[in-house]
Design an enzyme around this catalytic site. Sequence first.
Site: not given
Ligand code: HSE
Length: 440
Positions: A105, A187, A205
């Site tokens: 992104k 993660g 985004k």
């Molecule tokens: N770091 C991002 C989130 C991962 O927490 O949404 C997905 O883009």
Amino acid sequence: MKPIQVGLLGIGTVGSGTFNVLKRNQEEIKRRAGRGIEVTMVAARNLDKARKVVGADIVVVDDPFAVVNHPEIDIVVEVMGGTTLAKDLVMQAIAQGKHVVTANKALLAEHGNEVFAAAQAKGVMVAFEGAVAVSIPIIKALREGLSGNHIEWVAGIINGTTNFILTQMRDKGQSFGEALRQAQDLGYAEADPTFDIEGFDAAHKATILSAIAFGIPVQFEKAYVEGITKLQAVDIAYAFNLGYRIKLLGIAKRTTEGVELRVHPTLIPAKRLLANVDGSMNGIMVKSDAAGITMYYGAGAGSEQTGSAVIADIVDVTRLHTADPAHRVPHLAFQPDALSDLPVLPMNEVVTSYYLRLRVADQAGVLANVTGLLAQAGISIDAVLQREADEVGGEGSTQTDVIILTHDTREGTMNGVLAQMQALPTVLAPIVRIRKEELA
Ligand code: HSE
């Protein structure tokens, strides 16, 4: 027919999720794509680690350009992240006439115009479903499902890490640090979590969503970005008592003057579906003229969840790569020669409503002074809550909190009033201002 050949750039969280799902569901994916899909080359920094994921039959290299330049590779899947080497690789893949699938992104929000122009000139696809809200096919929904609509706004919880942190703080009483650490262990977080907590990931985004919703170029540099690091637990609690939840929203709204593109903590009514999107989940509302309000919900981060989006793009490319480029879905939903020059508005021009919290001296006339300033500026009040001084500052306290909810006004007007309020001798601490959206 010979399977389509895929080269993976990166075999970390997203790359391994993509690889594993492709392998597990290969027969079903082939039935959908009409052709086998094979990962034949992987570029990784740590070759031993990569081998453990992909096994011995796949070529693993440490030079990503070897993948991008390989004549047998049809689709380059960029899941390494970053905006420097990743950009060079994507541009080189395009120059080599290869289709690109990316979940990056940041790359598209910051350099998308250049990337899409190069792809357009070369007649190749750059697909990016994995760049936004991974398991939710929001790119497909906006570019294809809603293509008959005039889209008015898109508002979404599009960062799983911050949504997880806000939920843990509210429901489990965890500290900000504890919740962030847990999000990293699971993660969800970016390699540099400041991207999540300072709002940049959501802004990347939202920038992509604004472009495909309204047919404007990507303009990340014009986005207003405010993260969750300054949010205080007391405001989450006051908002809750007033019937609101605080979420980090990415908002892209079309007005007659221009496009609002902003990310900031936002009060939303508790009764909205979006207010109930908790944990690491993402939720996106779209308001369009014909379909009305539509809402999309799903995991916004995760290995196989992102893999799901990346594979959907690989399948699309496999189905469409022999089609006339002019008959494919345009990168930004609108034909490249039909993009709009509607400007992205500066934050001062944005119109929204507000939650204000003022720590004030508990004296006669204080509330009248404060509300008088709002009235002078033509800002209408929706609700006022004044707390008992004892409840705020303890027995015998001479200070209290006043919470004001306003109706819509221009941000610039509100900034002027806030400066005047802050200068009142009876306002004893920096005023807290959180924007509010009714999403009706
Ligand atoms: N770091 C991002 C989130 C991962 O927490 O949404 C997905 O883009």
